[in-house]
Scaffold this motif. Structure first.
Motif, PDB file in Angstrom:
ATOM      1  N   ALA A 192      -4.567   0.289  -1.460  1.00  0.00           N
ATOM      2  CA  ALA A 192      -3.490  -0.665  -1.191  1.00  0.00           C
ATOM      3  C   ALA A 192      -2.719  -0.279   0.076  1.00  0.00           C
ATOM      4  O   ALA A 192      -2.408  -1.136   0.910  1.00  0.00           O
ATOM      5  N   LEU A 193      -2.422   1.015   0.228  1.00  0.00           N
ATOM      6  CA  LEU A 193      -1.689   1.466   1.409  1.00  0.00           C
ATOM      7  C   LEU A 193      -2.513   1.300   2.682  1.00  0.00           C
ATOM      8  O   LEU A 193      -1.972   0.950   3.741  1.00  0.00           O
ATOM      9  N   VAL A 194      -3.807   1.525   2.596  1.00  0.00           N
ATOM     10  CA  VAL A 194      -4.683   1.320   3.750  1.00  0.00           C
ATOM     11  C   VAL A 194      -4.687  -0.152   4.148  1.00  0.00           C
ATOM     12  O   VAL A 194      -4.645  -0.491   5.334  1.00  0.00           O
ATOM     13  N   LEU A 195      -4.720  -1.045   3.164  1.00  0.00           N
ATOM     14  CA  LEU A 195      -4.675  -2.477   3.449  1.00  0.00           C
ATOM     15  C   LEU A 195      -3.368  -2.851   4.153  1.00  0.00           C
ATOM     16  O   LEU A 195      -3.375  -3.630   5.120  1.00  0.00           O
ATOM     17  N   VAL A 196      -2.255  -2.294   3.697  1.00  0.00           N
ATOM     18  CA  VAL A 196      -0.971  -2.549   4.342  1.00  0.00           C
ATOM     19  C   VAL A 196      -0.993  -2.067   5.791  1.00  0.00           C
ATOM     20  O   VAL A 196      -0.527  -2.761   6.708  1.00  0.00           O
ATOM     21  N   ALA A 197      -1.551  -0.882   6.014  1.00  0.00           N
ATOM     22  CA  ALA A 197      -1.639  -0.337   7.373  1.00  0.00           C
ATOM     23  C   ALA A 197      -2.482  -1.245   8.268  1.00  0.00           C
ATOM     24  O   ALA A 197      -2.128  -1.489   9.435  1.00  0.00           O
ATOM     25  N   ILE A 198      -3.583  -1.773   7.737  1.00  0.00           N
ATOM     26  CA  ILE A 198      -4.439  -2.667   8.526  1.00  0.00           C
ATOM     27  C   ILE A 198      -3.694  -3.940   8.887  1.00  0.00           C
ATOM     28  O   ILE A 198      -3.759  -4.411  10.032  1.00  0.00           O
ATOM     29  N   VAL A 199      -2.975  -4.504   7.928  1.00  0.00           N
ATOM     30  CA  VAL A 199      -2.208  -5.731   8.183  1.00  0.00           C
ATOM     31  C   VAL A 199      -1.161  -5.496   9.267  1.00  0.00           C
ATOM     32  O   VAL A 199      -0.966  -6.330  10.163  1.00  0.00           O
ATOM     33  N   GLY A 225     -21.970  -5.357  -4.183  1.00  0.00           N
ATOM     34  CA  GLY A 225     -21.718  -5.595  -2.758  1.00  0.00           C
ATOM     35  C   GLY A 225     -20.367  -6.195  -2.455  1.00  0.00           C
ATOM     36  O   GLY A 225     -19.912  -6.155  -1.314  1.00  0.00           O
ATOM     37  N   THR A 226     -19.696  -6.750  -3.482  1.00  0.00           N
ATOM     38  CA  THR A 226     -18.446  -7.473  -3.243  1.00  0.00           C
ATOM     39  C   THR A 226     -17.374  -6.579  -2.634  1.00  0.00           C
ATOM     40  O   THR A 226     -16.726  -6.944  -1.638  1.00  0.00           O
ATOM     41  N   ALA A 227     -17.147  -5.416  -3.211  1.00  0.00           N
ATOM     42  CA  ALA A 227     -16.109  -4.513  -2.699  1.00  0.00           C
ATOM     43  C   ALA A 227     -16.475  -3.985  -1.319  1.00  0.00           C
ATOM     44  O   ALA A 227     -15.606  -3.832  -0.455  1.00  0.00           O
ATOM     45  N   TYR A 228     -17.762  -3.726  -1.093  1.00  0.00           N
ATOM     46  CA  TYR A 228     -18.179  -3.171   0.187  1.00  0.00           C
ATOM     47  C   TYR A 228     -17.979  -4.156   1.335  1.00  0.00           C
ATOM     48  O   TYR A 228     -17.626  -3.761   2.444  1.00  0.00           O
ATOM     49  N   VAL A 229     -18.210  -5.438   1.096  1.00  0.00           N
ATOM     50  CA  VAL A 229     -18.103  -6.407   2.188  1.00  0.00           C
ATOM     51  C   VAL A 229     -16.645  -6.559   2.630  1.00  0.00           C
ATOM     52  O   VAL A 229     -16.365  -6.798   3.808  1.00  0.00           O
ATOM     53  N   VAL A 230     -15.706  -6.413   1.697  1.00  0.00           N
ATOM     54  CA  VAL A 230     -14.287  -6.475   2.064  1.00  0.00           C
ATOM     55  C   VAL A 230     -13.932  -5.321   2.992  1.00  0.00           C
ATOM     56  O   VAL A 230     -13.305  -5.514   4.046  1.00  0.00           O
ATOM     57  N   ASP A 231     -14.348  -4.113   2.619  1.00  0.00           N
ATOM     58  CA  ASP A 231     -14.092  -2.948   3.468  1.00  0.00           C
ATOM     59  C   ASP A 231     -14.789  -3.086   4.822  1.00  0.00           C
ATOM     60  O   ASP A 231     -14.252  -2.676   5.852  1.00  0.00           O
ATOM     61  N   ALA A 282     -13.814   2.910  11.481  1.00  0.00           N
ATOM     62  CA  ALA A 282     -14.394   3.471  10.260  1.00  0.00           C
ATOM     63  C   ALA A 282     -13.912   4.903  10.053  1.00  0.00           C
ATOM     64  O   ALA A 282     -13.578   5.304   8.927  1.00  0.00           O
ATOM     65  N   ALA A 283     -13.866   5.686  11.141  1.00  0.00           N
ATOM     66  CA  ALA A 283     -13.403   7.072  11.041  1.00  0.00           C
ATOM     67  C   ALA A 283     -11.925   7.129  10.648  1.00  0.00           C
ATOM     68  O   ALA A 283     -11.526   7.923   9.781  1.00  0.00           O
ATOM     69  N   LEU A 284     -11.107   6.268  11.271  1.00  0.00           N
ATOM     70  CA  LEU A 284      -9.674   6.251  10.963  1.00  0.00           C
ATOM     71  C   LEU A 284      -9.421   5.845   9.516  1.00  0.00           C
ATOM     72  O   LEU A 284      -8.631   6.484   8.809  1.00  0.00           O
ATOM     73  N   LEU A 285     -10.082   4.790   9.079  1.00  0.00           N
ATOM     74  CA  LEU A 285      -9.886   4.337   7.701  1.00  0.00           C
ATOM     75  C   LEU A 285     -10.409   5.355   6.707  1.00  0.00           C
ATOM     76  O   LEU A 285      -9.827   5.536   5.628  1.00  0.00           O
ATOM     77  N   GLY A 286     -11.509   6.035   7.054  1.00  0.00           N
ATOM     78  CA  GLY A 286     -12.032   7.066   6.178  1.00  0.00           C
ATOM     79  C   GLY A 286     -11.057   8.216   6.015  1.00  0.00           C
ATOM     80  O   GLY A 286     -10.799   8.681   4.890  1.00  0.00           O
ATOM     81  N   GLN A 287     -10.509   8.695   7.127  1.00  0.00           N
ATOM     82  CA  GLN A 287      -9.552   9.799   7.064  1.00  0.00           C
ATOM     83  C   GLN A 287      -8.277   9.382   6.341  1.00  0.00           C
ATOM     84  O   GLN A 287      -7.742  10.139   5.519  1.00  0.00           O
ATOM     85  N   LEU A 288      -7.806   8.164   6.624  1.00  0.00           N
ATOM     86  CA  LEU A 288      -6.574   7.698   5.990  1.00  0.00           C
ATOM     87  C   LEU A 288      -6.764   7.524   4.489  1.00  0.00           C
ATOM     88  O   LEU A 288      -5.920   7.940   3.685  1.00  0.00           O
ATOM     89  N   THR A 289      -7.886   6.940   4.102  1.00  0.00           N
ATOM     90  CA  THR A 289      -8.167   6.741   2.675  1.00  0.00           C
ATOM     91  C   THR A 289      -8.303   8.070   1.946  1.00  0.00           C
ATOM     92  O   THR A 289      -7.750   8.253   0.845  1.00  0.00           O
ATOM     93  N   GLY A 290      -9.031   9.020   2.551  1.00  0.00           N
ATOM     94  CA  GLY A 290      -9.203  10.323   1.923  1.00  0.00           C
ATOM     95  C   GLY A 290      -7.888  11.061   1.749  1.00  0.00           C
ATOM     96  O   GLY A 290      -7.633  11.657   0.694  1.00  0.00           O
ATOM     97  N   SER A 291      -7.038  11.024   2.766  1.00  0.00           N
ATOM     98  CA  SER A 291      -5.755  11.735   2.697  1.00  0.00           C
ATOM     99  C   SER A 291      -4.824  11.095   1.669  1.00  0.00           C
ATOM    100  O   SER A 291      -4.187  11.800   0.865  1.00  0.00           O
ATOM    101  N   LEU A 292      -4.725   9.763   1.687  1.00  0.00           N
ATOM    102  CA  LEU A 292      -3.832   9.080   0.746  1.00  0.00           C
ATOM    103  C   LEU A 292      -4.331   9.215  -0.688  1.00  0.00           C
ATOM    104  O   LEU A 292      -3.528   9.317  -1.620  1.00  0.00           O
ATOM    105  N   ALA A 293      -5.647   9.221  -0.874  1.00  0.00           N
ATOM    106  CA  ALA A 293      -6.192   9.374  -2.226  1.00  0.00           C
ATOM    107  C   ALA A 293      -5.860  10.751  -2.803  1.00  0.00           C
ATOM    108  O   ALA A 293      -5.650  10.889  -4.011  1.00  0.00           O
ATOM    109  N   TRP A 294      -5.816  11.776  -1.935  1.00  0.00           N
ATOM    110  CA  TRP A 294      -5.469  13.122  -2.410  1.00  0.00           C
ATOM    111  C   TRP A 294      -4.001  13.174  -2.802  1.00  0.00           C
ATOM    112  O   TRP A 294      -3.638  13.800  -3.808  1.00  0.00           O
TER     113      TRP A 294
END
Length: 289
Positions: free
Chosen positions: A265-272, A218-224, A244-256
């Protein structure tokens, strides 16, 4: 076009999991102001309840969902009645208390169920793939997406179409005034916390076939989940869905383009960056004063 649709489906799959985990937290944090650091452990309890019901009682995943919601919700109710209700308006104490509860739960599960990885079998009926607009999607991902949409609709109706929701919103806006009009704020908070904990338990049950079940899962999930809730505007259910939709799309695209670690890491930077220029989040719940 096929590649674009594949990325969209991947993003929706990630976003649905994020929303599933964040929905209960959004209700507890957004409505009650409680920073529940044990939310990930509620998710973990849901996963272990599913495993236990399957191992010892022969119940499949689908048959276990109602029991998991009730069991984890009842535990959440007990936590609110026994600990949280004495710490309202004391955010630091609440963080420390729920963090401690989370650690205790991890150790209790490790001592009772063991520290080795556990596995929950995916329902056979959901192991097939589904073709959507020419894109092959795992059937279980579609099932999770449908369940998440249904849970969001149920939560929205509970908040805005029921007497309980009106009482909760009244308590959130002004607890003292709501109490003067006969609203039992303690009961409203207890039921809200129980419902949010039950949603976290359902998240654990539905995530269990996709990930190994362990005391630390649960540790990783609670951070997200906190990322989603804060970015969405804390008190806005619609904002939670959009973030949730934005982060999902951003994470999926950057992971590819890169890999999962760099994408996170890039998603975290975008959130900050977004929170730096819009600290109230993407959406702000409007209330009448």
């Amino acid at each position: 076009m096929e590649f674009f649709l594949q990325q969209v489906m991947t993003g929706l799959g990630i976003g649905s999991i994020l929303l599933l985990v964040a929905l209960g937290l959004a209700l507890i944090y957004g409505s009650m102001g409680v920073i529940n650091m044990a939310h990930g452990e509620f998710l973990m309890l849901g996963a272990y309840c599913t495993w236990a019901l399957n191992t010892f009682f022969g119940l499949g995943l689908l048959s276990s969902l109602v029991f998991v919601f009730l069991l984890v919700g009842a535990f959440g109710w007990a936590v609110e009645r026994g600990v949280i209700r004495f710490l309202y308006r004391r955010p630091l104490d609440t963080i420390l208390a729920t963090w401690g509860i989370g650690i205790i739960l991890q150790q209790v599960v490790r001592l009772s169920a063991g520290g080795e990885l556990r596995y929950v079998e995916m329902p056979e009926v959901l192991t097939a793939t589904v073709s959507i607009l020419g894109v092959t999607v795992p059937g279980y991902r579609v099932f999770v997406f449908v369940v998440v949409a249904a849970l969001f609709a149920l939560t929205w109706a509970l908040m805005y179409k029921t007497d309980f929701g009106r009482r909760l919103r009244a308590v959130v806006q002004d607890r003292d005034t709501a109490t003067c009009f006969g609203v039992d704020a303690d009961r409203v908070y207890s039921l809200t916390f129980a419902y949010g904990a039950g949603l976290a338990g359902l998240a654990g049950a539905l995530v269990a076939p996709l990930k190994s079940v362990s005391p630390e899962m649960g540790t990783a999930y609670v951070v997200d989940a906190f990322f989603v809730v804060v970015l969405g505007g804390v008190q806005s259910l619609l904002g939670t869905v959009v973030s949730a939709a934005l982060l999902g799309q951003l994470t999926g695209s950057l992971a590819w383009v890169t890999n999962d670690t760099v994408a996170k890491a890039l998603v975290l930077v975008a959130i900050v960056v977004i929170i730096r220029f819009r600290p109230q989040g993407l959406f702000v719940a409007k209330v009448r004063s």
